[in-house]
Write a protein that holds these residues in place. Structure first.
Motif, PDB file in Angstrom:
ATOM      1  N   UNK A  74       0.759  -1.442  -0.041  1.00  0.00           N
ATOM      2  CA  UNK A  74      -0.075  -0.184  -0.204  1.00  0.00           C
ATOM      3  C   UNK A  74       0.581   1.088  -0.459  1.00  0.00           C
ATOM      4  N   UNK A  75       1.811   1.089   0.920  1.00  0.00           N
ATOM      5  CA  UNK A  75       2.837   2.562   0.937  1.00  0.00           C
ATOM      6  C   UNK A  75       3.199   2.756  -0.214  1.00  0.00           C
ATOM      7  N   UNK A  76       4.156   1.977  -0.272  1.00  0.00           N
ATOM      8  CA  UNK A  76       4.699   2.530  -2.222  1.00  0.00           C
ATOM      9  C   UNK A  76       3.519   2.356  -3.671  1.00  0.00           C
ATOM     10  N   UNK A  77       2.753   2.150  -3.360  1.00  0.00           N
ATOM     11  CA  UNK A  77       1.650   2.282  -3.987  1.00  0.00           C
ATOM     12  C   UNK A  77       0.999   4.123  -3.648  1.00  0.00           C
ATOM     13  N   UNK A  78       1.308   4.081  -3.236  1.00  0.00           N
ATOM     14  CA  UNK A  78       0.462   5.618  -2.979  1.00  0.00           C
ATOM     15  C   UNK A  78       1.235   6.709  -3.253  1.00  0.00           C
ATOM     16  N   UNK A  79       2.872   6.315  -2.272  1.00  0.00           N
ATOM     17  CA  UNK A  79       3.327   7.786  -2.631  1.00  0.00           C
ATOM     18  C   UNK A  79       4.317   7.549  -4.799  1.00  0.00           C
ATOM     19  N   UNK A  80       4.443   6.500  -4.702  1.00  0.00           N
ATOM     20  CA  UNK A  80       4.391   6.660  -6.767  1.00  0.00           C
ATOM     21  C   UNK A  80       3.566   7.150  -7.046  1.00  0.00           C
ATOM     22  N   UNK A  81       2.048   7.264  -6.890  1.00  0.00           N
ATOM     23  CA  UNK A  81       1.376   7.654  -7.235  1.00  0.00           C
ATOM     24  C   UNK A  81       1.151   8.971  -7.512  1.00  0.00           C
ATOM     25  N   UNK A  82       1.703   9.188  -6.062  1.00  0.00           N
ATOM     26  CA  UNK A  82       1.976  11.072  -5.989  1.00  0.00           C
ATOM     27  C   UNK A  82       2.746  11.826  -6.679  1.00  0.00           C
ATOM     28  N   UNK A  83       3.775  10.821  -6.724  1.00  0.00           N
ATOM     29  CA  UNK A  83       4.063  11.753  -7.684  1.00  0.00           C
ATOM     30  C   UNK A  83       4.338  11.787  -9.332  1.00  0.00           C
ATOM     31  N   UNK A  84       3.373  10.488  -9.859  1.00  0.00           N
ATOM     32  CA  UNK A  84       3.824  10.249 -11.526  1.00  0.00           C
ATOM     33  C   UNK A  84       2.556  10.919 -11.182  1.00  0.00           C
ATOM     34  N   UNK A  85       1.283  10.808 -10.716  1.00  0.00           N
ATOM     35  CA  UNK A  85       0.052  11.647 -11.404  1.00  0.00           C
ATOM     36  C   UNK A  85       0.827  13.414 -11.678  1.00  0.00           C
ATOM     37  N   UNK A  86      -0.136  13.886 -12.306  1.00  0.00           N
ATOM     38  CA  UNK A  86       0.419  15.049 -12.650  1.00  0.00           C
ATOM     39  C   UNK A  86       0.084  16.152 -11.899  1.00  0.00           C
ATOM     40  N   UNK A  87      -1.301  16.002 -11.193  1.00  0.00           N
ATOM     41  CA  UNK A  87      -1.815  17.132 -10.322  1.00  0.00           C
ATOM     42  C   UNK A  87      -2.540  16.299  -8.622  1.00  0.00           C
ATOM     43  N   UNK A  88      -0.812  15.674  -8.473  1.00  0.00           N
ATOM     44  CA  UNK A  88      -1.719  14.890  -6.967  1.00  0.00           C
ATOM     45  C   UNK A  88      -0.967  15.480  -5.769  1.00  0.00           C
ATOM     46  N   UNK A  89      -1.331  14.900  -4.499  1.00  0.00           N
ATOM     47  CA  UNK A  89      -0.335  15.351  -3.260  1.00  0.00           C
ATOM     48  C   UNK A  89      -0.572  14.027  -2.969  1.00  0.00           C
ATOM     49  N   UNK A  90      -0.113  13.981  -1.622  1.00  0.00           N
ATOM     50  CA  UNK A  90      -0.213  13.063  -0.792  1.00  0.00           C
ATOM     51  C   UNK A  90      -0.235  13.260   0.803  1.00  0.00           C
ATOM     52  N   UNK A  91      -1.375  13.172   1.245  1.00  0.00           N
ATOM     53  CA  UNK A  91      -2.231  13.321   2.903  1.00  0.00           C
ATOM     54  C   UNK A  91      -2.061  11.503   3.706  1.00  0.00           C
ATOM     55  N   UNK A  92      -1.300  11.880   4.732  1.00  0.00           N
ATOM     56  CA  UNK A  92      -0.883  11.377   5.365  1.00  0.00           C
ATOM     57  C   UNK A  92      -1.698  10.844   6.577  1.00  0.00           C
ATOM     58  N   UNK A  93      -2.769   9.713   7.340  1.00  0.00           N
ATOM     59  CA  UNK A  93      -3.767  10.269   8.179  1.00  0.00           C
ATOM     60  C   UNK A  93      -2.885   9.331   9.405  1.00  0.00           C
ATOM     61  N   UNK A  94      -2.257  10.244  10.000  1.00  0.00           N
ATOM     62  CA  UNK A  94      -1.539   9.206  11.303  1.00  0.00           C
ATOM     63  C   UNK A  94      -2.333   8.529  11.984  1.00  0.00           C
ATOM     64  N   UNK A  95      -1.466   7.669  12.554  1.00  0.00           N
ATOM     65  CA  UNK A  95      -1.689   6.395  13.669  1.00  0.00           C
ATOM     66  C   UNK A  95      -2.984   5.520  12.868  1.00  0.00           C
TER      67      UNK A  95
END
Length: 303
Positions: free
Chosen positions: A259-280
């Protein structure tokens, strides 16, 4: 996808695995009188027809711009009731009941493309300015939808995408054998052990819960979704064309490779995307922290 194994206690594991949404806690303001807030109008059930003629169900509630919700595998639309209801004062929720579940019909054959068509059909019902939220397998569907018809905004909560290796890999053949020879309970055990790497003590405790029974009932449908994920090409090249403003949601306790690797890679790949981390949180913040997740969704949609 269910929540991956972590270092949490057995008690927390069982909570994270639960599929039923938790009730909201009432909170009174201190130091002043408050008038009771009337509850929102209940969800109403509606029907629509997908491209292949399958009759499907969705649940609507709220006022404002349309928002379509797509739940994941081993899950039901009602698991998202709590989070969606929190957004109903500002958005009109359209919560899909995916094919083969509840009041939604099914077809003799299955493919990921048929489910993509289901979501596209509901997006058309919701309206041209609809935003789209997908969780887990539902996030994969939402991403595929966005390649075909751009939603106003796109929210993706932990899609299990094959970045450098298949999602299930060799474990899928063992899962299939267990399902065919021993039944869905045995197959779900294989998935938890070999894919989620669930510790034995936690797995045995989880098998004693009503949530396990419900997931066992859905495991034959889950099998076809695992095969659909396995057929996806490695990498994210196909999604570079997605242009919608996108929020990728990731729990900081979710497993790395799945899960984590796909999410981080996706946020970098998509032109208009950002990543938000849900703490805990892990893979089911709609169960463990519905207020937190609702705030993240609402803030992004109202930007």
């Amino acid at each position: 996808m269910p929540h991956p194994a972590s270092t949490s206690t057995v008690t927390r594991r069982l909570v994270l695995q639960a599929s039923a949404a938790l009730p909201a806690l009432a909170c009174a303001s201190q130091g002043r009188e408050t008038r009771p807030v009337p509850p929102p109008a209940p969800f109403t059930q509606h029907r629509f027809t997908s491209a292949d003629g399958t009759s499907l169900s969705y649940f609507r509630q709220g006022d404002g711009p349309p928002l379509v919700w797509v739940h994941g595998a081993l899950s039901l639309w009602s698991d998202w009731r709590d989070v969606a209801e929190r957004l109903s004062p500002h958005f009109t929720n359209h919560v899909l009941e995916r094919r083969g579940r509840g009041h939604s019909a099914d077809a003799a054959t299955y493919s990921l493309e048929r489910e993509v068509e289901d979501v596209l059909a509901l997006m058309k019902v919701a309206g041209q300015d609809a935003a789209l939220f997908g969780h887990s397998y539902g996030a994969v569907l939402a991403l595929e939808v966005a390649r075909r018809a751009a939603p106003a905004k796109l929210l993706l909560y932990e899609p299990p995408l094959p970045i450098t290796q298949p999602v299930s890999g060799p474990a899928l053949a063992e899962f299939d054998r267990a399902l065919a020879q021993e039944g869905p309970d045995a197959a779900l055990v294989v998935f938890n052990r070999k894919v989620l790497l669930t510790p034995e003590a936690e797995l045995e405790a989880f098998r004693q819960t009503p949530q396990w029974t419900r997931q066992v009932e859905m495991t034959p449908r889950f099998a076809r979704e695992l095969h659909a994920l396995e057929a996806l090409p490695l990498g994210l090249e196909a999604y570079r064309e997605v242009r919608s403003p996108t929020l990728v949601l990731l729990g900081d306790r979710s497993t790395d490779v799945l899960l984590a690797r796909p999410c981080r890679a996706l946020a970098k790949t998509l032109e208009n995307a950002r990543l938000s981390i849900l703490s805990g949180q892990g893979h089911v913040a709609h169960v463990t922290a519905p207020a937190l997740l609702a705030r993240e969704v609402s803030a992004f949609l109202r930007e």
